[in-house]
Design a protein around this motif. Structure first.
Motif, PDB file in Angstrom:
ATOM      1  N   GLN A  43      15.504 -22.958 -40.008  1.00  0.00           N
ATOM      2  CA  GLN A  43      15.799 -23.177 -38.591  1.00  0.00           C
ATOM      3  C   GLN A  43      17.294 -23.060 -38.305  1.00  0.00           C
ATOM      4  O   GLN A  43      17.750 -23.456 -37.233  1.00  0.00           O
ATOM      5  CB  GLN A  43      15.314 -24.572 -38.158  1.00  0.00           C
ATOM      6  CG  GLN A  43      13.843 -24.803 -38.302  1.00  0.00           C
ATOM      7  CD  GLN A  43      13.018 -24.004 -37.305  1.00  0.00           C
ATOM      8  OE1 GLN A  43      13.425 -23.796 -36.169  1.00  0.00           O
ATOM      9  NE2 GLN A  43      11.860 -23.537 -37.736  1.00  0.00           N
ATOM     10  N   GLY A  44      18.043 -22.529 -39.253  1.00  0.00           N
ATOM     11  CA  GLY A  44      19.499 -22.411 -39.087  1.00  0.00           C
ATOM     12  C   GLY A  44      19.902 -21.687 -37.822  1.00  0.00           C
ATOM     13  O   GLY A  44      20.832 -22.098 -37.124  1.00  0.00           O
ATOM     14  N   GLY A  45      19.203 -20.618 -37.498  1.00  0.00           N
ATOM     15  CA  GLY A  45      19.509 -19.869 -36.280  1.00  0.00           C
ATOM     16  C   GLY A  45      19.357 -20.716 -35.032  1.00  0.00           C
ATOM     17  O   GLY A  45      20.151 -20.613 -34.093  1.00  0.00           O
ATOM     18  N   ALA A  46      18.360 -21.575 -35.023  1.00  0.00           N
ATOM     19  CA  ALA A  46      18.127 -22.432 -33.867  1.00  0.00           C
ATOM     20  C   ALA A  46      19.177 -23.541 -33.779  1.00  0.00           C
ATOM     21  O   ALA A  46      19.510 -23.998 -32.681  1.00  0.00           O
ATOM     22  CB  ALA A  46      16.737 -23.042 -33.938  1.00  0.00           C
ATOM     23  N   LEU A  47      19.714 -23.946 -34.902  1.00  0.00           N
ATOM     24  CA  LEU A  47      20.708 -25.020 -34.901  1.00  0.00           C
ATOM     25  C   LEU A  47      22.064 -24.549 -34.385  1.00  0.00           C
ATOM     26  O   LEU A  47      22.801 -25.332 -33.788  1.00  0.00           O
ATOM     27  CB  LEU A  47      20.863 -25.594 -36.315  1.00  0.00           C
ATOM     28  CG  LEU A  47      19.623 -26.272 -36.894  1.00  0.00           C
ATOM     29  CD1 LEU A  47      19.858 -26.655 -38.348  1.00  0.00           C
ATOM     30  CD2 LEU A  47      19.277 -27.507 -36.078  1.00  0.00           C
ATOM     31  N   TRP A  48      22.412 -23.273 -34.617  1.00  0.00           N
ATOM     32  CA  TRP A  48      23.733 -22.781 -34.256  1.00  0.00           C
ATOM     33  C   TRP A  48      23.718 -21.715 -33.173  1.00  0.00           C
ATOM     34  O   TRP A  48      24.728 -21.043 -32.966  1.00  0.00           O
ATOM     35  CB  TRP A  48      24.443 -22.253 -35.501  1.00  0.00           C
ATOM     36  CG  TRP A  48      24.786 -23.374 -36.426  1.00  0.00           C
ATOM     37  CD1 TRP A  48      25.777 -24.279 -36.258  1.00  0.00           C
ATOM     38  CD2 TRP A  48      24.133 -23.723 -37.643  1.00  0.00           C
ATOM     39  NE1 TRP A  48      25.781 -25.184 -37.289  1.00  0.00           N
ATOM     40  CE2 TRP A  48      24.777 -24.869 -38.162  1.00  0.00           C
ATOM     41  CE3 TRP A  48      23.056 -23.204 -38.352  1.00  0.00           C
ATOM     42  CZ2 TRP A  48      24.404 -25.485 -39.341  1.00  0.00           C
ATOM     43  CZ3 TRP A  48      22.682 -23.827 -39.529  1.00  0.00           C
ATOM     44  CH2 TRP A  48      23.350 -24.946 -40.018  1.00  0.00           C
ATOM     45  N   SER A  49      22.616 -21.573 -32.489  1.00  0.00           N
ATOM     46  CA  SER A  49      22.554 -20.604 -31.388  1.00  0.00           C
ATOM     47  C   SER A  49      21.565 -21.104 -30.338  1.00  0.00           C
ATOM     48  O   SER A  49      21.092 -22.226 -30.401  1.00  0.00           O
ATOM     49  CB  SER A  49      22.132 -19.226 -31.922  1.00  0.00           C
ATOM     50  OG  SER A  49      20.806 -19.265 -32.391  1.00  0.00           O
ATOM     51  N   ASP A  50      21.271 -20.240 -29.391  1.00  0.00           N
ATOM     52  CA  ASP A  50      20.376 -20.623 -28.298  1.00  0.00           C
ATOM     53  C   ASP A  50      18.899 -20.346 -28.597  1.00  0.00           C
ATOM     54  O   ASP A  50      18.064 -20.429 -27.708  1.00  0.00           O
ATOM     55  CB  ASP A  50      20.772 -19.868 -27.020  1.00  0.00           C
ATOM     56  CG  ASP A  50      22.101 -20.377 -26.474  1.00  0.00           C
ATOM     57  OD1 ASP A  50      22.441 -21.531 -26.768  1.00  0.00           O
ATOM     58  OD2 ASP A  50      22.776 -19.619 -25.764  1.00  0.00           O
ATOM     59  N   VAL A  51      18.566 -20.042 -29.843  1.00  0.00           N
ATOM     60  CA  VAL A  51      17.175 -19.794 -30.223  1.00  0.00           C
ATOM     61  C   VAL A  51      16.445 -21.140 -30.226  1.00  0.00           C
ATOM     62  O   VAL A  51      16.955 -22.129 -30.756  1.00  0.00           O
ATOM     63  CB  VAL A  51      17.103 -19.141 -31.620  1.00  0.00           C
ATOM     64  CG1 VAL A  51      15.670 -18.936 -32.065  1.00  0.00           C
ATOM     65  CG2 VAL A  51      17.884 -17.847 -31.658  1.00  0.00           C
ATOM     66  N   PRO A  52      15.258 -21.217 -29.624  1.00  0.00           N
ATOM     67  CA  PRO A  52      14.543 -22.501 -29.597  1.00  0.00           C
ATOM     68  C   PRO A  52      14.056 -22.924 -30.995  1.00  0.00           C
ATOM     69  O   PRO A  52      13.716 -22.090 -31.830  1.00  0.00           O
ATOM     70  CB  PRO A  52      13.350 -22.241 -28.671  1.00  0.00           C
ATOM     71  CG  PRO A  52      13.190 -20.768 -28.628  1.00  0.00           C
ATOM     72  CD  PRO A  52      14.539 -20.164 -28.908  1.00  0.00           C
TER      73      PRO A  52
END
Length: 91
Positions: A43-52
């Motif tokens: 879930q790294g992408g969701a933690l550092w970007s606007d991805v839900p």
């Protein structure tokens, strides 16, 4: 009744009497560490970007290590008790 299984034999060879609170607590600790690492990876992408955040995946990243750790400890203890029982009965 399953083929080759005696009456009263625990399913999967696991004795429900050997499941101890200490196993559960150890599994919780394992799942917190492993689950946190898996969530950072998955879930790294969701933690550092606007991805839900996919909350189902978050939950599963904690639940799977808990289940694996609990089953492994339970199976090992069931086998240990069965072997110990066999030794004491002369068998």
């Amino acid at each position: 009744m399953a083929e080759g299984r005696e009456v009263g034999t625990p399913l999967l060879g696991l004795d429900p009497k050997v499941l101890q609170p200490s196993m559960i607590w150890r599994s919780i600790r394992v799942s917190l560490v492993v689950g946190a690492l898996l969530n950072l990876i998955n879930q790294g992408g969701a933690l550092w970007s606007d991805v839900p955040v996919n909350w189902w995946h978050v939950a599963m990243n904690f639940m799977v290590p808990f289940l694996v750790a609990t089953y492994s400890a339970w199976a090992a203890e069931s086998r240990r008790k069965a072997m110990q029982k066999g030794r004491h009965s002369g068998g």
